[in-house]
Design a protein around this motif. Structure first.
Motif, mmCIF file in Angstrom:
data_model
loop_
_atom_site.group_PDB
_atom_site.id
_atom_site.type_symbol
_atom_site.label_atom_id
_atom_site.label_comp_id
_atom_site.label_asym_id
_atom_site.label_seq_id
_atom_site.Cartn_x
_atom_site.Cartn_y
_atom_site.Cartn_z
ATOM 1 N N ASP A 40 0.895 -1.244 -0.041
ATOM 2 C CA ASP A 40 0.102 -0.165 0.024
ATOM 3 C C ASP A 40 0.963 1.215 0.047
ATOM 4 O O ASP A 40 0.292 2.334 0.083
ATOM 5 C CB ASP A 40 -0.743 -0.056 1.202
ATOM 6 N N ASN A 41 2.093 1.162 -0.061
ATOM 7 C CA ASN A 41 2.997 2.275 -0.151
ATOM 8 C C ASN A 41 3.989 2.301 -1.547
ATOM 9 O O ASN A 41 4.716 3.100 -1.355
ATOM 10 C CB ASN A 41 3.946 2.258 1.220
ATOM 11 N N GLY A 42 3.562 1.400 -2.479
ATOM 12 C CA GLY A 42 4.178 1.566 -3.718
ATOM 13 C C GLY A 42 4.567 0.156 -4.352
ATOM 14 O O GLY A 42 3.982 -1.107 -3.700
ATOM 15 N N ILE A 43 5.580 0.122 -5.169
ATOM 16 C CA ILE A 43 5.811 -1.169 -5.806
ATOM 17 C C ILE A 43 7.339 -1.466 -5.538
ATOM 18 O O ILE A 43 8.136 -0.629 -5.773
ATOM 19 C CB ILE A 43 5.498 -1.226 -7.193
ATOM 20 N N GLU A 48 -2.695 7.599 -2.852
ATOM 21 C CA GLU A 48 -3.398 6.355 -2.568
ATOM 22 C C GLU A 48 -3.359 5.535 -3.943
ATOM 23 O O GLU A 48 -3.831 6.044 -5.040
ATOM 24 C CB GLU A 48 -4.928 6.633 -2.113
ATOM 25 N N ILE A 49 -3.056 4.165 -3.621
ATOM 26 C CA ILE A 49 -3.114 3.358 -4.988
ATOM 27 C C ILE A 49 -4.236 2.734 -5.131
ATOM 28 O O ILE A 49 -5.141 2.302 -4.149
ATOM 29 C CB ILE A 49 -2.228 1.996 -4.644
ATOM 30 N N LYS A 50 -4.723 3.005 -6.375
ATOM 31 C CA LYS A 50 -6.318 2.608 -6.742
ATOM 32 C C LYS A 50 -6.131 1.314 -7.265
ATOM 33 O O LYS A 50 -7.203 0.384 -7.080
ATOM 34 C CB LYS A 50 -6.995 3.523 -7.702
ATOM 35 N N SER A 51 -5.273 1.015 -8.106
ATOM 36 C CA SER A 51 -5.179 -0.497 -8.952
ATOM 37 C C SER A 51 -3.728 -0.646 -9.097
ATOM 38 O O SER A 51 -2.892 0.106 -9.385
ATOM 39 C CB SER A 51 -5.668 -0.572 -10.145
ATOM 40 N N VAL A 52 -3.363 -2.152 -9.146
ATOM 41 C CA VAL A 52 -2.055 -2.552 -9.780
ATOM 42 C C VAL A 52 -2.255 -3.720 -10.734
ATOM 43 O O VAL A 52 -3.426 -4.399 -10.799
ATOM 44 C CB VAL A 52 -1.202 -3.173 -8.496
ATOM 45 N N ASP A 104 -4.243 7.958 -7.102
ATOM 46 C CA ASP A 104 -5.001 9.186 -7.106
ATOM 47 C C ASP A 104 -3.944 10.184 -7.596
ATOM 48 O O ASP A 104 -2.709 10.383 -7.273
ATOM 49 C CB ASP A 104 -5.361 9.650 -5.535
ATOM 50 N N ASN A 105 -4.440 11.568 -8.046
ATOM 51 C CA ASN A 105 -3.757 12.612 -8.473
ATOM 52 C C ASN A 105 -4.467 13.891 -8.064
ATOM 53 O O ASN A 105 -5.328 14.673 -9.014
ATOM 54 C CB ASN A 105 -3.587 12.423 -10.319
ATOM 55 N N LYS A 121 -3.647 8.947 -11.826
ATOM 56 C CA LYS A 121 -2.324 8.866 -12.796
ATOM 57 C C LYS A 121 -1.896 7.362 -12.955
ATOM 58 O O LYS A 121 -2.025 6.777 -11.956
ATOM 59 C CB LYS A 121 -1.270 9.733 -11.752
ATOM 60 N N LEU A 122 -1.411 6.987 -14.278
ATOM 61 C CA LEU A 122 -1.236 5.828 -14.579
ATOM 62 C C LEU A 122 0.240 5.753 -14.934
ATOM 63 O O LEU A 122 0.816 6.667 -15.493
ATOM 64 C CB LEU A 122 -1.944 5.347 -16.012
ATOM 65 N N SER A 123 0.912 4.962 -14.027
ATOM 66 C CA SER A 123 2.352 4.541 -14.304
ATOM 67 C C SER A 123 2.744 3.077 -14.655
ATOM 68 O O SER A 123 2.232 2.284 -13.756
ATOM 69 C CB SER A 123 3.219 4.810 -12.952
#
Length: 424
Positions: free
Chosen positions: A285-288, A310-314, A326-327, A335-337
């Motif tokens: 929940d804090n990143g990849i 906040e991460i919405k999807s992986v 969220d952006n 925001k898509l990365s």
């Protein structure tokens, strides 16, 4: 007088001799020069033709690259449509170039023209599925049956004594499953025919080892990455651990070759995945976090991508992993990365589309909801945005670069993206 006559005779003899024996070497030299000039002319002509052809091919390649990367489609036509038996439909998974459809009462393997290659019946209350290369596994969550499949059909069934939490499969058909007990959880292993392997991992509930949340096998089946949750000073923490089941792994206790706690303090690691035999990632929940197991006995955290919001999807494939966050800044709420398997950034884009699913298929990122989709390439360019007149549960690449397979609970269609469009 006689001397003059003699001289005249000698002069006439010399003239006659020169007429009879001409200078032939000069003629040979002229002939060789002509041949040499002709060959040079032919070579120059061939070189010009080659350069012209090379220019045409290069221009064509540049045009094709520009078309594939910058052209945006605005419509579509239906190539074919296939009605499907809905049953107690649960979901679709990419399986090779085709899809695996699974439900509570069975599974089917459907090719890229909508034809059912095989059908398998079973009864499950809550099926969960996983795919890796040429193998798929469907397990009954909180039940006791695990079905293993390859592209020709069912290869075996494993029956467990303890309830199943999750299952993962390797590209060679080895299955790992988290089984739940009252005092501890276990990771058991099975062959593709369903028979048990004499390997297991035990985790005591409430102990230092932690509670197993998710697992993933490497494609070759020799490595396992697991995410664990454990309490420390009254706070939930995360852990990522690596086990090696090859010959080299016998040299370490419990075949545990690496563990990472520090990056996940006060963090929950919800999902882990081996992308290939070397690279893997953990979604917290804090990143990849991206890992490498080039050194089989010493896994390495090679890159950590923090999530600022906040991460919405992986989502992930065998080459890429991505997240949507969220952006709060700007006009785009999301925001898509997307990143390569080694953690290097491919692209990042803001958008305001209300999606429900996010997938990577080949070199496309596909966002979709129940009746529309957005398709991006790996340069972050929006390739297609469209709506549909039937429910959508899965979208993936079609047979050709400008086609998509759009699937719903009751039907499947291949659509051809229309040529009419505009450059961004």
């Amino acid at each position: 007088m006689s001397d003059m006559n003699s001289m005249n005779r000698e002069i006439k003899k010399d003239q006659l001799r020169r007429q009879i024996v001409p200078a032939s070497p000069q003629k040979d030299e002229d002939s060789n020069e002509i041949i040499k000039r002709a060959r040079t002319k032919v070579k120059k002509k061939k070189l010009k033709i080659f350069l012209v052809v090379l220019f045409i091919l290069s221009a064509g390649a540049v045009s094709l690259y520009t078309y594939l990367n910058y052209y945006q489609y605005t419509g579509y036509s239906v190539v074919w449509e296939k009605s499907l038996n809905e049953g107690s439909y649960v979901g679709y998974l990419d399986f090779g170039t085709n899809v695996l459809k699974y439900s509570k009462d069975g599974a089917s393997y459907i090719d890229n023209q909508g034809k059912e290659v095989w059908i398998q019946s079973y009864e499950m209350k809550s099926p969960v599925a996983s795919v890796n290369g040429s193998y798929a596994v469907i397990a009954d969550q909180q039940g006791n049956s695990i079905y293993v499949f390859d592209k020709t059909g069912n290869t075996g069934v494993a029956n467990t004594v303890l309830p199943i939490i999750k299952a993962s499969v390797s590209a060679h058909g080895v299955v790992a499953a988290i089984l739940e007990d009252t005092t501890s959880n276990y990771v058991y292993f099975y062959k593709r025919d369903g028979s048990s392997l004499d390997v297991k991992i035990k985790a005591l509930l409430g102990g230092d080892s932690g509670y197993p949340v998710d697992i993933s096998l490497s494609p070759d089946g020799t490595q396992l990455i697991g995410s664990y949750a454990f309490l420390k000073n009254g706070t939930m923490n995360g852990r990522v651990a690596f086990h090696n089941f090859a010959e080299i792994g016998k040299s370490v206790p419990d075949r545990l070759v690496g563990g990472f706690d520090e990056p996940y303090e006060s963090t929950f690691v919800a999902q882990v995945r081996f992308l290939d035999d070397t690279y893997s990632c953990a979604f917290a929940d804090n990143g990849i976090s991206f890992y490498s197991t080039k050194n089989a006995l010493s896994p390495e955290l090679i890159k950590q991508i923090p999530a600022e919001d906040e991460i919405k999807s992986v989502f992930y494939s065998d080459k890429y992993a991505g997240m949507i966050t969220d952006n709060p800044e700007g006009e785009n709420p999301y925001k898509l990365s997307v990143y390569k398997s080694n953690g290097n950034l491919m692209f990042t884009n803001g958008f305001q589309y209300q999606y429900t699913h996010a997938d990577i298929d080949g070199n496309l990122v596909i966002l979709y909801n129940e009746d529309s989709c957005r398709v991006y390439n790996m340069s972050g360019r929006l390739k297609f945005s469209g709506t549909f007149d039937f429910p959508i549960t899965k979208i993936r690449n079609g047979r050709f670069p400008n086609t998509l397979i759009v699937s719903g609970p009751q039907n499947m269609k291949e659509i051809r993206l229309q040529i009419g469009g505009q450059y961004q």
